[in-house]
Design an enzyme around this catalytic site. Structure first.
Site, short mmCIF file in Angstrom:
data_model
loop_
_atom_site.label_atom_id
_atom_site.label_comp_id
_atom_site.label_asym_id
_atom_site.label_seq_id
_atom_site.Cartn_x
_atom_site.Cartn_y
_atom_site.Cartn_z
N HIS A 126 -79.99 -18.87 33.96
CA HIS A 126 -80.14 -18.95 32.51
C HIS A 126 -81.05 -20.15 32.21
O HIS A 126 -81.04 -21.13 32.96
CB HIS A 126 -78.74 -19.18 31.93
CG HIS A 126 -78.62 -19.12 30.44
ND1 HIS A 126 -79.05 -20.14 29.63
CD2 HIS A 126 -78.09 -18.18 29.62
CE1 HIS A 126 -78.79 -19.82 28.36
NE2 HIS A 126 -78.21 -18.63 28.33
N LYS B 1 -67.35 -18.13 25.14
CA LYS B 1 -67.44 -16.93 25.99
C LYS B 1 -66.08 -16.61 26.61
O LYS B 1 -65.90 -15.56 27.20
CB LYS B 1 -68.50 -17.12 27.07
CG LYS B 1 -69.90 -17.16 26.47
CD LYS B 1 -70.99 -17.31 27.49
CE LYS B 1 -72.35 -17.33 26.79
NZ LYS B 1 -73.45 -17.59 27.71
N GLN C 295 -70.50 -17.23 32.79
CA GLN C 295 -70.19 -15.80 32.85
C GLN C 295 -69.09 -15.49 33.86
O GLN C 295 -68.75 -14.32 34.06
CB GLN C 295 -71.45 -14.99 33.23
CG GLN C 295 -72.56 -15.04 32.22
CD GLN C 295 -72.18 -14.45 30.86
OE1 GLN C 295 -71.22 -13.70 30.73
NE2 GLN C 295 -72.93 -14.83 29.85
#
Ligand SMILES: *Cc1c(COP(=O)(O)O)cnc(C)c1O
Length: 423
Positions: free
Chosen positions: A140, A243, A220
């Site tokens: 990212h 998240k 993630q």
């Protein structure tokens, strides 16, 4: 016994059964009851941010309604209560990551700030001219740009571990790149653009054999699998609250205590000091040395509720359920003619990136939106990944445990509609 072939793949899977009661879980998320353009919302943009269960919303609300005050300094009732609750989240996160000490849990704004803290504190102190930092081809932008800035400041060099066409890291290349000049390795635990789960334990082992510390970007991973920082033996681990079904503006940097002890403060101000005179300032103990200024107290308390919520469901059960959901979606989407899945690693989690021949991903996203389906279309803050696969962008469906196979069916029907428009 011969069984009738199920009418759809989903029917066959339903019989296999899941230990999670998804219908009940969905009731915990008020936003999922919404209709969008007259259709039930199908939220498949969880890699961008996840939805919040009622208990998180309630925790934030309760703080503002009944506890609002500043922490770590008040001696009055409200401040003591808020401080206790905020610090309780630190203990919860410590257990969540299986860190050995709550002093190793630093609150930050999110993954981005966690990485910037390491580059600007650890990096500025320990990375010198001629040194090398290793990242991977699937990072990212948050795990690329801060290292680039550090390298410019220090005169160091950023090197990139390549991947194959399935989106798997080339470990032989990694071993070759690890050398006497390597000062740090920074790797995504799970790729947000491809869904690849990287072999991070092995990556850490190989680095440690050469005495090189490793930072893992867990943005993630933390929402989708059990993370044990002691088992991984990573030096730094960072993730974002939003998240993980918690509020935005709060996140976590885990760091091994000896590293954090050796690092200078990242920002300066209140709370990170123990004594200030105009001649000299003494810094506070861990983790407060890295927590200058009034933090996102409500966010921290909300994150505590989110950690309780996911651990209540169980990360192992979440991972197992999402593995089935991803397999189901991959099979259903791959069957569509002209659709290509980008990211076909053997180990994947919760992310399904794809392109459709002759259709721009933004058009896929726009048409799906009319069907109530929220996906993301773009470069997913990972432009080098797009370049690697020779596409300008992808459409990305990303899952959470509240998603269902019926929602995947809606997605698949939506993609067929896209094809009708364009063919
Ligand atoms: C989202 C994400 C980030 C950045 O997280 P923020 O919450 O925006 O700070 C970094 N790395 C990965 C892999 C991500 O998915």
């Amino acid at each position: 016994m011969k069984r009738a072939r199920p009418a759809t793949v989903s029917e066959g899977w339903e019989k296999a059964g899941s230990p999670l009661d998804i219908a009940r879980i969905r009731q915990d998320f008020p936003i999922l009851r919404q209709r969008v353009h007259g259709k039930p919302l199908v939220y498949l943009d969880n890699a961008a941010t996840s939805q919040k269960p009622q208990c998180v919303i309630d925790a934030v609300r309760r703080y503002y309604e009944a506890e609002n005050s500043n922490i770590h300094r008040g001696i009055h009732y409200l401040s003591e209560r808020a401080t206790a609750e905020y610090e309780e989240t630190r203990a919860k996160v410590q257990r969540f990551l299986n860190a050995s000490d709550s002093r190793e849990i630093v609150f930050v704004r999110g993954t981005t700030e966690g990485i910037n803290l390491v580059t600007q504190s650890y990096g500025r102190k320990f990375v010198k001219a001629g040194d090398e930092i290793l990242i991977t081809a699937m990072e990212h932008h948050s795990n690329i740009v801060p290292w680039q800035i550090l390298c410019e400041q220090a005169g160091a060099r950023l090197r990139v571990i390549p991947m194959n066409h399935d989106g798997e890291l080339l470990l032989e290349e990694y071993e070759r790149l690890l050398g006497g000049r390597t000062k740090l390795v920074a790797v995504a635990h799970v790729s947000n653009a491809l869904g690849t789960v990287n072999p991070v334990k092995q990556i850490v082992e190989l680095a440690h054999r050469r005495g090189v510390p490793v930072l893992l970007d867990g943005a993630q991973a933390a929402p989708h699998m059990a993370v044990d920082v002691q088992a991984l033996d990573c030096d730094f681990y960072t993730f974002s609250g939003h998240k993980l079904f918690g509020p935005t503006g709060i996140g976590v940097l885990y760091g091994k205590a000896p590293h954090l002890e050796a690092m200078p403060p990242y920002q300066a101000g209140g709370d990170m000091i123990s004594l200030v005179t105009f001649e000299k300032t003494h810094y506070n103990v861990l983790p407060y040395k890295f927590e200058a200024g009034t933090p996102h107290i409500a966010g921290g308390i909300g994150l505590g509720a989110a950690v309780d919520y996911v651990t209540g469901i169980g990360l192992e059960a979440i991972a197992a359920y999402e593995r089935e959901l991803l397999a189901y979606a991959t099979q259903a989407l791959s069957a569509i003619r002209g659709l290509k899945v980008i990211g076909t690693a053997k180990e994947k989690a919760a992310v399904l990136s794809f392109v459709l021949e002759g259709v721009h991903p933004h058009d896929i996203g726009t048409i799906l939106d009319r069907e109530g389906v929220a996906i993301r279309a773009g470069h997913h803050c990972a432009m080098p990944v797009m370049q690697r696969f020779g596409v300008p962008a992808t459409a990305r469906a990303s899952f959470a445990f509240y998603n269902t196979k019926e929602e995947v069916d809606v997605l698949v029907r939506g993609v067929h509609k896209v094809l009708k428009v364009f063919r």
